[in-house]
Design a protein around this motif. Structure first.
Motif, short mmCIF file in Angstrom:
data_model
loop_
_atom_site.label_atom_id
_atom_site.label_comp_id
_atom_site.label_asym_id
_atom_site.label_seq_id
_atom_site.Cartn_x
_atom_site.Cartn_y
_atom_site.Cartn_z
N PRO A 178 9.26 -7.32 -3.78
CA PRO A 178 9.15 -7.70 -2.36
C PRO A 178 8.70 -6.55 -1.46
O PRO A 178 7.92 -6.77 -0.53
CB PRO A 178 10.58 -8.14 -2.00
N ARG A 179 9.18 -5.35 -1.74
CA ARG A 179 8.80 -4.21 -0.90
C ARG A 179 7.31 -3.91 -1.05
O ARG A 179 6.60 -3.73 -0.05
CB ARG A 179 9.62 -2.98 -1.27
N LEU A 180 6.83 -3.87 -2.26
CA LEU A 180 5.41 -3.60 -2.50
C LEU A 180 4.55 -4.73 -1.96
O LEU A 180 3.48 -4.51 -1.40
CB LEU A 180 5.15 -3.38 -3.99
N ARG A 181 5.03 -5.97 -2.10
CA ARG A 181 4.29 -7.12 -1.56
C ARG A 181 4.16 -7.00 -0.05
O ARG A 181 3.08 -7.22 0.51
CB ARG A 181 4.99 -8.42 -1.94
N PHE A 182 5.26 -6.65 0.64
CA PHE A 182 5.21 -6.49 2.10
C PHE A 182 4.22 -5.40 2.48
O PHE A 182 3.39 -5.57 3.38
CB PHE A 182 6.60 -6.17 2.65
N ARG A 183 4.31 -4.27 1.80
CA ARG A 183 3.41 -3.16 2.14
C ARG A 183 1.95 -3.52 1.86
O ARG A 183 1.05 -3.10 2.58
CB ARG A 183 3.83 -1.91 1.37
N THR A 184 1.71 -4.29 0.85
CA THR A 184 0.35 -4.73 0.56
C THR A 184 -0.16 -5.70 1.63
O THR A 184 -1.31 -5.64 2.05
CB THR A 184 0.28 -5.37 -0.84
N LEU A 185 0.72 -6.58 2.09
CA LEU A 185 0.36 -7.47 3.20
C LEU A 185 0.03 -6.68 4.46
O LEU A 185 -0.91 -7.00 5.20
CB LEU A 185 1.49 -8.46 3.48
N VAL A 186 0.80 -5.63 4.72
CA VAL A 186 0.54 -4.77 5.88
C VAL A 186 -0.84 -4.12 5.74
O VAL A 186 -1.62 -4.05 6.70
CB VAL A 186 1.65 -3.72 6.06
N ALA A 187 -1.16 -3.66 4.54
CA ALA A 187 -2.46 -3.04 4.31
C ALA A 187 -3.59 -4.05 4.53
O ALA A 187 -4.61 -3.73 5.17
CB ALA A 187 -2.53 -2.46 2.89
N ALA A 188 -3.43 -5.26 4.02
CA ALA A 188 -4.45 -6.30 4.21
C ALA A 188 -4.60 -6.63 5.69
O ALA A 188 -5.72 -6.80 6.20
CB ALA A 188 -4.10 -7.55 3.42
N ASN A 189 -3.47 -6.70 6.41
CA ASN A 189 -3.53 -6.96 7.85
C ASN A 189 -4.25 -5.83 8.58
O ASN A 189 -5.04 -6.07 9.49
CB ASN A 189 -2.11 -7.14 8.41
N GLY A 190 -3.99 -4.59 8.17
CA GLY A 190 -4.68 -3.45 8.77
C GLY A 190 -6.19 -3.53 8.57
O GLY A 190 -6.96 -3.20 9.48
N LEU A 191 -6.60 -3.98 7.42
CA LEU A 191 -8.04 -4.14 7.18
C LEU A 191 -8.62 -5.25 8.05
O LEU A 191 -9.75 -5.15 8.53
CB LEU A 191 -8.30 -4.40 5.70
#
Length: 128
Positions: A29-42
């Motif tokens: 879940p933590r890595l998934r959240f951080r990956t979603l944040v990265a995709a949102n940043g892009l």
């Protein structure tokens, strides 16, 4: 860079890769959240590249009218962003001093809407 893919296309390609191929493989879940944040940043980067300069110019134009400034707007994007910072500081000083120019609320509402067009367009659409 002058050749394709240009910056916005690269950001879009990386975001789509993350969303379609990386995210479905992540169980943590933590890595998934951080990956979603990265995709949102892009996604924000894509919108900033597409419309950011136009929105900064619109904000500065509005601020110069609001503050009765007559200086010509710079063509250089960095100078324009610096001018936006300076004009916003002047507007903040006037608001804090109880001397907000007429039209301040309309300017602020329009500027916040423009910022949401880049940062979170779905949030903006929810409140229209």
């Amino acid at each position: 860079m002058q050749d394709r893919p240009h910056a916005a296309e690269l950001a879009e390609a990386v975001r789509e890769f993350i969303e379609t191929e990386v995210l479905p493989q992540i169980d943590d879940p933590r890595l998934r959240f951080r990956t979603l944040v990265a995709a949102n940043g892009l996604g924000i980067l894509e919108r900033e590249i597409a419309i950011g300069a136009q929105l900064v110019r619109r904000e500065v134009s509005s601020l110069t009218r609001l503050l009765d400034r007559t200086d010509p707007l710079p063509d250089d994007p960095l100078e324009l962003r610096r001018l936006a910072v300076d004009l916003n500081r002047e507007l903040v000083r006037r608001i804090r001093a109880g001397d907000a120019p007429e039209g301040t609320l309309a300017h602020l509402l329009a500027t916040v809407a423009d910022k949401l067009r880049v940062a979170s367009p779905r949030f903006l659409e929810r409140y229209r």
